[in-house]
Design an enzyme around this catalytic site. Structure first.
Site, PDB file in Angstrom:
ATOM      1  N   PHE A 113       0.878  -0.961  -0.009  1.00 26.95           N
ATOM      2  CA  PHE A 113      -0.109  -0.243  -0.065  1.00 26.95           C
ATOM      3  C   PHE A 113       0.925   1.236  -0.025  1.00 26.95           C
ATOM      4  CE2 PHE A 113      -4.573   0.956   0.983  1.00 26.95           C
ATOM      5  CZ  PHE A 113      -5.068   0.031   0.342  1.00 26.95           C
ATOM      6  N   GLN A 229      -8.002  14.780   3.014  1.00 28.13           N
ATOM      7  CA  GLN A 229      -7.310  14.088   2.261  1.00 28.13           C
ATOM      8  C   GLN A 229      -8.075  13.913   0.763  1.00 28.13           C
ATOM      9  OE1 GLN A 229      -6.799   9.301   2.666  1.00 28.13           O
ATOM     10  NE2 GLN A 229      -4.718  10.398   2.577  1.00 28.13           N
ATOM     11  N   HIS A 231      -8.200  11.495  -2.241  1.00 28.96           N
ATOM     12  CA  HIS A 231      -7.462  10.407  -2.816  1.00 28.96           C
ATOM     13  C   HIS A 231      -7.103  10.527  -4.275  1.00 28.96           C
ATOM     14  CE1 HIS A 231      -7.240   6.193  -3.550  1.00 28.96           C
ATOM     15  NE2 HIS A 231      -7.268   5.899  -2.232  1.00 28.96           N
ATOM     16  N   LEU A 241     -14.343   5.783  -5.485  1.00 25.92           N
ATOM     17  CA  LEU A 241     -13.099   5.289  -5.487  1.00 25.92           C
ATOM     18  C   LEU A 241     -12.779   3.981  -6.014  1.00 25.92           C
ATOM     19  CD1 LEU A 241     -10.770   5.973  -3.412  1.00 25.92           C
ATOM     20  CD2 LEU A 241     -11.461   4.141  -2.116  1.00 25.92           C
ATOM     21  N   GLU A 244      -6.783   2.160  -3.424  1.00 20.56           N
ATOM     22  CA  GLU A 244      -5.195   2.123  -3.555  1.00 20.56           C
ATOM     23  C   GLU A 244      -4.548   0.773  -3.727  1.00 20.56           C
ATOM     24  OE1 GLU A 244      -3.289   5.038  -1.442  1.00 20.56           O
ATOM     25  OE2 GLU A 244      -1.878   3.610  -0.446  1.00 20.56           O
ATOM     26  N   ARG A 275      -0.497   9.500  -0.175  1.00 17.24           N
ATOM     27  CA  ARG A 275      -1.679  10.150  -1.138  1.00 17.24           C
ATOM     28  C   ARG A 275      -1.579  11.396  -1.399  1.00 17.24           C
ATOM     29  NH1 ARG A 275      -6.638   6.719   1.610  1.00 17.24           N
ATOM     30  NH2 ARG A 275      -5.872   4.771   0.631  1.00 17.24           N
ATOM     31  N   HIS A 342     -11.649  12.403   0.049  1.00 11.50           N
ATOM     32  CA  HIS A 342     -12.089  11.005   0.482  1.00 11.50           C
ATOM     33  C   HIS A 342     -12.136  11.065   2.068  1.00 11.50           C
ATOM     34  CE1 HIS A 342     -11.299   6.724   0.440  1.00 11.50           C
ATOM     35  NE2 HIS A 342     -10.216   6.945   1.015  1.00 11.50           N
ATOM     36  N   ARG A 377      -3.165  10.892   5.976  1.00 14.32           N
ATOM     37  CA  ARG A 377      -3.224   9.526   6.338  1.00 14.32           C
ATOM     38  C   ARG A 377      -2.658   8.454   5.279  1.00 14.32           C
ATOM     39  NH1 ARG A 377      -6.946   5.430   5.204  1.00 14.32           N
ATOM     40  NH2 ARG A 377      -8.581   6.679   4.054  1.00 14.32           N
TER      41      ARG A 377
HETATM   42  C1  LIG Z   1     -14.540   4.321  -0.557  1.00 17.21           C
HETATM   43  C2  LIG Z   1     -13.854   4.362   0.657  1.00 17.21           C
HETATM   44  C3  LIG Z   1     -12.612   3.421   0.836  1.00 17.21           C
HETATM   45  C4  LIG Z   1     -12.093   3.398   1.962  1.00 17.21           C
HETATM   46  N1  LIG Z   1     -11.020   2.381   1.789  1.00 17.21           N
HETATM   47  C5  LIG Z   1     -10.224   2.252   3.171  1.00 17.21           C
HETATM   48  C6  LIG Z   1      -9.035   1.453   3.090  1.00 17.21           C
HETATM   49  O1  LIG Z   1      -9.000   0.444   2.462  1.00 17.21           O
HETATM   50  N2  LIG Z   1      -8.523   1.211   4.141  1.00 17.21           N
HETATM   51  C7  LIG Z   1      -8.721   2.081   5.494  1.00 17.21           C
HETATM   52  O2  LIG Z   1      -8.293   1.876   6.284  1.00 17.21           O
HETATM   53  N3  LIG Z   1      -9.552   3.253   5.161  1.00 17.21           N
HETATM   54  C8  LIG Z   1     -10.391   3.410   4.261  1.00 17.21           C
HETATM   55  N4  LIG Z   1     -11.403   4.117   4.088  1.00 17.21           N
HETATM   56  C9  LIG Z   1     -11.410   4.948   5.372  1.00 17.21           C
HETATM   57  C10 LIG Z   1     -12.442   4.231   6.143  1.00 17.21           C
HETATM   58  O3  LIG Z   1     -13.414   3.357   5.791  1.00 17.21           O
HETATM   59  C11 LIG Z   1     -13.062   5.097   7.144  1.00 17.21           C
HETATM   60  O4  LIG Z   1     -12.630   6.244   7.539  1.00 17.21           O
HETATM   61  C12 LIG Z   1     -13.683   4.523   8.469  1.00 17.21           C
HETATM   62  O5  LIG Z   1     -14.403   3.235   7.977  1.00 17.21           O
HETATM   63  C13 LIG Z   1     -14.634   5.325   9.248  1.00 17.21           C
HETATM   64  O6  LIG Z   1     -15.042   4.636  10.241  1.00 17.21           O
HETATM   65  P1  LIG Z   1     -16.170   5.061  11.531  1.00 17.21           P
HETATM   66  O7  LIG Z   1     -16.531   3.927  12.253  1.00 17.21           O
HETATM   67  O8  LIG Z   1     -15.261   6.304  12.198  1.00 17.21           O
HETATM   68  O9  LIG Z   1     -17.492   5.811  10.788  1.00 17.21           O
HETATM   69  P2  LIG Z   1     -18.427   5.028   9.688  1.00 17.21           P
HETATM   70  O10 LIG Z   1     -18.280   3.841   9.277  1.00 17.21           O
HETATM   71  O11 LIG Z   1     -18.570   6.313   8.635  1.00 17.21           O
HETATM   72  O12 LIG Z   1     -19.608   5.117  10.695  1.00 17.21           O
HETATM   73  C14 LIG Z   1     -20.408   6.289  11.199  1.00 17.21           C
HETATM   74  C15 LIG Z   1     -21.482   5.584  11.823  1.00 17.21           C
HETATM   75  O13 LIG Z   1     -22.072   7.021  12.748  1.00 17.21           O
HETATM   76  C16 LIG Z   1     -23.358   7.021  12.443  1.00 17.21           C
HETATM   77  N5  LIG Z   1     -23.852   8.019  12.504  1.00 17.21           N
HETATM   78  C17 LIG Z   1     -23.554   9.157  11.724  1.00 17.21           C
HETATM   79  N6  LIG Z   1     -24.258  10.437  12.317  1.00 17.21           N
HETATM   80  C18 LIG Z   1     -25.162  10.088  12.973  1.00 17.21           C
HETATM   81  C19 LIG Z   1     -26.173  10.797  13.867  1.00 17.21           C
HETATM   82  N7  LIG Z   1     -26.511  11.965  13.781  1.00 17.21           N
HETATM   83  N8  LIG Z   1     -27.008   9.796  14.683  1.00 17.21           N
HETATM   84  C20 LIG Z   1     -26.696   8.483  14.765  1.00 17.21           C
HETATM   85  N9  LIG Z   1     -25.796   7.680  14.243  1.00 17.21           N
HETATM   86  C21 LIG Z   1     -24.959   8.649  13.315  1.00 17.21           C
HETATM   87  C22 LIG Z   1     -23.550   6.130  11.150  1.00 17.21           C
HETATM   88  O14 LIG Z   1     -25.040   5.708  10.928  1.00 17.21           O
HETATM   89  C23 LIG Z   1     -22.650   5.168  11.072  1.00 17.21           C
HETATM   90  O15 LIG Z   1     -23.193   3.917  11.717  1.00 17.21           O
HETATM   91  C24 LIG Z   1     -12.209   4.392   2.975  1.00 17.21           C
HETATM   92  C25 LIG Z   1     -12.925   5.256   2.808  1.00 17.21           C
HETATM   93  C26 LIG Z   1     -13.882   5.279   1.626  1.00 17.21           C
HETATM   94  C27 LIG Z   1     -14.977   6.423   1.651  1.00 17.21           C
END
Ligand SMILES: Cc1cc2nc3c(=O)[nH]c(=O)nc-3n(C[C@H](O)[C@H](O)[C@H](O)COP(=O)(O)OP(=O)(O)OC[C@H]3O[C@@H](n4cnc5c(N)ncnc54)[C@H](O)[C@@H]3O)c2cc1C
Ligand code: SF4
Ligand code: SF4
Ligand code: FES
Lengths: 564, 390
Positions: A113, A229, A231, A241, A244, A275, A342, A377
């Protein structure tokens, strides 16, 4: 009134991991999410998760890569925690059932990566986030009698007590429209990022910065907000997306002259530089007229150099994305990409246990800023961040709950929120449509707060955001119902997005240097003497936010020139 | 890039608070033809009516929120192109309705908890670890992990549940998505309870033998999970590997099918029923269970004979096909039996149909799926992904 030792807002990877950890530590736990947990945006993470699990690898090497990737803005104590605990966490995931890809001897396989000095990314084809998220949800189902789930509940506010400690939240049951106050000894925000402030973005429609804005409104400081960031490989068509992992498997980037231009910008790591570096290189090629496609706004990502069988096995999802959303068979021809918004490195400021400066309030995952990512990141470090700090926050909050009395959250916030929602529904159809404001916000952010930034553009973006904040106060909605009124919640989300956007712009204006994702054409150099520090943003009523600074924590690695 | 074109969407609306019945609502939107139906709906929502209800987030067929029916076909709104939807429309208007088999909450939003998630919970949807849990990772076959990745690819969108024929008839049927989830554990070498899981699903009168192979779930699935194939694999493991003689006569029924076709070249309907109940041999019909079911089926059989659906002669003696044809049928059996590795129905990592032959020559590819055409089971429609045109 429901009351729990630990109440988690958000059920992505960070939230679910926190819930399981807190339950394992013996706490009473609830988890709340505005969408069904498996719809959380963590599901979209494709490429994988970093951990120095190979016996020849060392977590210190992972940590150094992360520090360097952060352009020395990451806090090294937090980075050490994350990288040293990574192998254990990945093994834990394997034990609870994640179907990680194996090598021929049946051990976890690792892929390359960006910004990494060794192959250390564990993966499940290119559905890593989905696989981990669904497996965590399997565990949540197993824990049904120990973790209360509030699925499709929308948190509208945090509730503080007189001393300013967080003692609960107000939320709306989306299915019935009923509002309720929840008491909790500790609240963990795990509500994800704010990508919807930009258009286009790789983030889902639900990534509206709710938690960042709620914590900010409650008085918690935000940190590193300028670090957005872009991407390097997003579809020109619609911003989706391309992981990577594609470059990790060997794909090339080509300009209009068919040149592998990364030779000029990062002769050693080539396509697998950090990135920020790759995105800037692409944007430079595009700006200098070597872009491809109509208007020359794209760059070719050539996956055909990866053996076809490998592509079909390990990059299946993007084969489909290419086919379904761009009409391109990536195993046979290059696909047009460009940098796209991203990830937000910044967020609610926390320590290494996920604690924010507000008592009783924790944050973990993309909503938080520990700061392990600093200015940029590394790919596959975010999933790791969500899991490590989600778990730590869950454990720490559970421990804090043991010698505490259950607080009773006041219901006055609920009444305020009920009024606020009723007043949005009642607005006359005179102002602008919510969707118009959202569009304008995304467009202006993407124009001026993107890969290259400068003072005048940032100031202009700030003015637009201030104006949109005003306009949002009279923006109207069409749905007057209570059951599944997504329209009115969209208006509430717009409010959150505008708060996040302003914090982002103000921080970007403040940092007068170029570091990580913040590249100022008017200050093109990194300036360690003045700017090797975090920018903290505090809310200041309805006025322009307040700016202050905090120190970067150094342990073993001193700043040096960053070359790939 | 193609030009934006006008499309008309006809959306099924339902407002639970109004007391009115569901109705149709038309909007004309303007987008490039390769954009998705979801983007069309979002435009209608943004421009004309914010009250249109649909769950969605990723817009890229990964979060599983936007399951709907487009022109009667279940799938994801974000995974259906506007031009393809127009082509499959009855009258030039793209019709979008909520999924079936689940109660509608509002507009295009259905109650997945009441049906889909309940069924998922039914299959003990978590890993029950083989002990001892190793310090590092479990060392398992590379192919085994890739194999279960096909069921892991399920995004729980419910499209397969929407039009499952057996579920319409038997709402208690565990159904396609939950069965695929079950396979994810049964196929996972780290799970300790494979036999127990299989026994449970085979003995359940609404379990794996309830599926009638209608292929609807395979067609509906946007992620190539091929739930029906996972059901077939569960049956094979239950019957052939674990010899679970289920009380639903499911395994015996299948075994009878196989022997009868081997013997006669075509199905011998009259033998099938008694053998399914009495046991898979010519003597099956003398088993008391077989007698009982024959008696109880008599009215149906009589009706079939009276209506000319079955001729008394073929019913008693079976169909006759030319000797050479019969030999060819039997050669297929021999060929399949002669393989050391059995053909699995996993297409997750196989690529497209056109590659099947080339990749199938490598021995490892047989288990990892490359040679797994529908040929061994005569199954059509196994393109790895439902294309967005569906
Ligand atoms: C397309 C894409 C590909 C990616 N690929 C990678 C990768 O390969 N490797 C890597 O390390 N990272 C990757 N990332 C980044 C990573 O996926 C995210 O940063 C990470 O998953 C965020 O997780 P989280 O648990 O913080 O939030 P999220 O998974 O976004 O979860 C947020 C949660 O909060 C809840 N929520 C939000 N607002 C409210 C509210 N007002 N009331 C109640 N609930 C609420 C939502 O319902 C959800 O359950 C990628 C991101 C994207 C967009
Ligand atoms: S093949 Fe079986 S499981 Fe699939 S839809 Fe038809 S009856 Fe249902
Ligand atoms: S099997 Fe396919 S159609 Fe069914 S829920 Fe899973 S992804 Fe959706
Ligand atoms: S919006 Fe996520 S699957 Fe369609």
């Amino acid at each position: 009134m429901p009351a729990h030792d630990v109440l988690i807002i958000g059920a992505g990877l960070a939230g679910q991991r926190a819930a399981l950890a807190a339950a394992d530590a013996g706490a009473t736990v609830a988890i709340m999410s505005k969408v069904h947990p498996v719809r959380s945006h963590s599901v979209a993470a494709a490429g994988g998760i970093n951990a120095a699990i190979n016996v020849a690898d060392d977590w210190r090497s992972h940590a150094y890569d992360t520090v360097k990737g952060s352009d020395f803005l990451g806090d090294q104590d937090a980075i050490e925690v994350m990288c040293s605990e990574a192998p254990g966490e990945v093994m834990h995931l394997e034990h609870i059932g994640v179907t990680f890809h194996r090598n021929e001897s049946g051990e976890l396989d690792l892929r390359a990566f960006g910004g990494a000095s060794a192959k250390r990314t564990a993966y499940v084809a290119d559905i890593t986030g989905q696989a981990i998220l669904h497996v965590l949800y399997e565990q949540l189902m197993k824990y049904s009698d120990r973790v209360d789930r509030y699925e499709e509940w929308f948190t509208t506010s945090l509730v503080l007590d007189d001393s300013g400690a967080c003692v609960g939240v107000v939320a709306r049951d989306i299915r019935t429209g009923a509002m309720e106050t929840f008491s909790a000894k500790n609240v963990i925000l795990a509500s994800g990022g704010a990508g919807q402030c930009f258009k286009p973005t790789t983030n889902g429609l639900i990534c509206t910065g709710d938690g960042i804005a709620q914590a900010y409104a409650a008085g918690a400081p935000l940190m590193d907000m300028e670090m957005i960031q872009y991407h390097p490989t997003c579809l020109v068509e619609n911003g989706f997306l391309i992981t990577e992992g594609a470059r990790g498997e060997g794909a090339h980037l080509l300009n209009a002259d068919g040149e592998r231009f990364m030779e000029k910008y990062a002769p050693n790591k080539m396509e697998l530089a950090s990135r920020d570096v790759v995105s800037r290189a692409e944007q430079t090629e595009i700006n200098e007229g070597r872009g491809v496609g109509p208007g020359g706004v794209g760059i070719y990502l050539d996956v055909t150099v990866v053996p076809r069988k490998r592509t079909l096995e390990a990059l299946r999802e993007i084969v489909n994305i290419g086919k379904d959303f761009a009409g391109v068979d990536i195993t046979r021809e290059p696909i047009m990409i460009r940098p796209g918004q991203h990830y937000i490195m910044g967020g609610v400021k926390t320590d290494i246990d996920g604690k924010t400066p507000l008592d009783g309030l924790y944050a973990a995952g993309e909503v938080a800023c520990v700061s392990v990512h600093g200015g940029n990141r590394l790919g596959a470090n975010s999933l790791l961040d969500t899991l490590i700090f989600g778990r730590r926050a869950g454990e720490h909050a559970a421990a804090r709950a043991t010698d505490m009395r259950m607080p009773t959250a006041t219901t006055s916030v609920q009444r305020d929120d009920e009024k606020m929602i009723a007043s949005i529904i009642d607005r006359p159809r005179e102002g602008r449509r919510i969707s118009e404001i959202k569009d304008e916000l995304g467009t202006v952010m993407n124009r001026h707060v993107a890969v290259f930034r400068e003072e005048a553009g940032l100031q202009q973006a700030h003015e637009v955001v201030r104006r949109l904040k005003e306009e949002s106060k009279t923006a109207y909605v069409d749905d007057r119902g209570t059951i599944f009124n997504q329209d009115v919640l969209g208006a509430v989300e717009l409010g959150y997005m505008l708060e996040c956007a302003e914090a982002i712009v103000v921080a970007a204006i403040e940092r007068k240097e170029s570091r990580g994702a913040q590249f100022r054409t008017d200050y093109p150099e990194r300036n360690d003497d003045e700017w090797l520090k975090h920018i903290d943003i505090n809310r200041n009523g309805d006025d322009v936010p307040q700016v202050s600074y905090s120190e970067v924590t150094f342990t073993q690695w001193q700043p040096e020139e960053r070359k790939y | 890039m193609a030009e934006a074109t006008e499309f008309t969407l006809r959306l099924r609306r339902y407002d639970p608070e109004s007391g009115d019945a569901a109705y149709w609502d038309e909007h004309t939107i303007e987008l490039e033809p390769h954009r998705s139906v979801l983007e069309g709906i979002l435009q209608a929502k943004a421009r004309f009516d914010g009250s249109i209800g649909i769950r969605c987030s990723c817009r890229a067929a990964i979060c599983g929120s936007c399951g709907v029916r487009v022109n009667g076909q279940p799938g994801l709104a974000c995974h259906t192109h506007l031009d393809a939807a127009l082509a499959s429309s009855r009258d030039g208007v793209i019709e979008v309705e909520p999924m079936g088999n689940m109660p509608v909450i509002k507009d295009l939003i259905v109650d997945m908890d009441a049906v889909h998630w309940k069924k998922i919970a039914r299959v003990t949807p978590w890993l029950i670890n083989k002990e001892p849990i190793p310090e590092r990772e479990y060392i398992v076959d590379r192919e085994a992990m890739v194999d279960v990745t096909q069921s892991m690819a399920c995004i729980q969108c419910g499209a397969c549940v929407s039009d499952c024929l057996s579920m319409e008839v038997d709402p208690l049927f565990v159904g396609p998505a939950a069965s695929a989830k079950a396979y994810r554990f049964v196929g996972d070498p780290r799970d300790d309870q494979q036999r127990e899981r299989l026994t449970d699903l085979a003995q359940d009168p609404h379990g794996i033998y309830t599926c009638t192979h209608c292929f609807k779930c395979i067609d509906a699935c946007p992620k190539g999970v091929a739930p029906m194939s996972q059901i077939m694999r569960l049956r094979r493991r239950a019957g052939s590997d674990h010899h679970i003689d289920d009380r639903n006569n499911g395994h015996r029924h299948e075994a009878s099918f196989v022997t009868l076709i081997k013997g006669y070249g075509l199905l011998h309907e009259a033998e099938l029923l008694p053998r399914s109940y009495g046991g898979d041999s010519w003597f099956g019909k003398f088993h008391p269970k077989a007698g009982k079911v024959l008696m109880s089926s008599l009215p149906a059989i009589t009706k079939a004979v009276m209506r000319g659906k079955v001729k008394p002669k073929t019913a008693l003696l079976g169909h006759k096909i030319p000797k050479d044809d019969l030999k060819s049928v039997q050669r297929i059996y021999d060929k399949v039996a002669a393989r050391d590795q059995r053909l699995e129905l996993n297409l997750y990592i196989t690529g497209y149909d056109e590659d099947v032959d080339g990749a199938g020559t490598a021995p490892a590819a047989a288990t990892s799926g490359a040679a797994q055409t529908g040929a061994d089971s005569g199954q059509p429609g196994q393109s790895p992904e439902g294309s967005p045109s569906r």
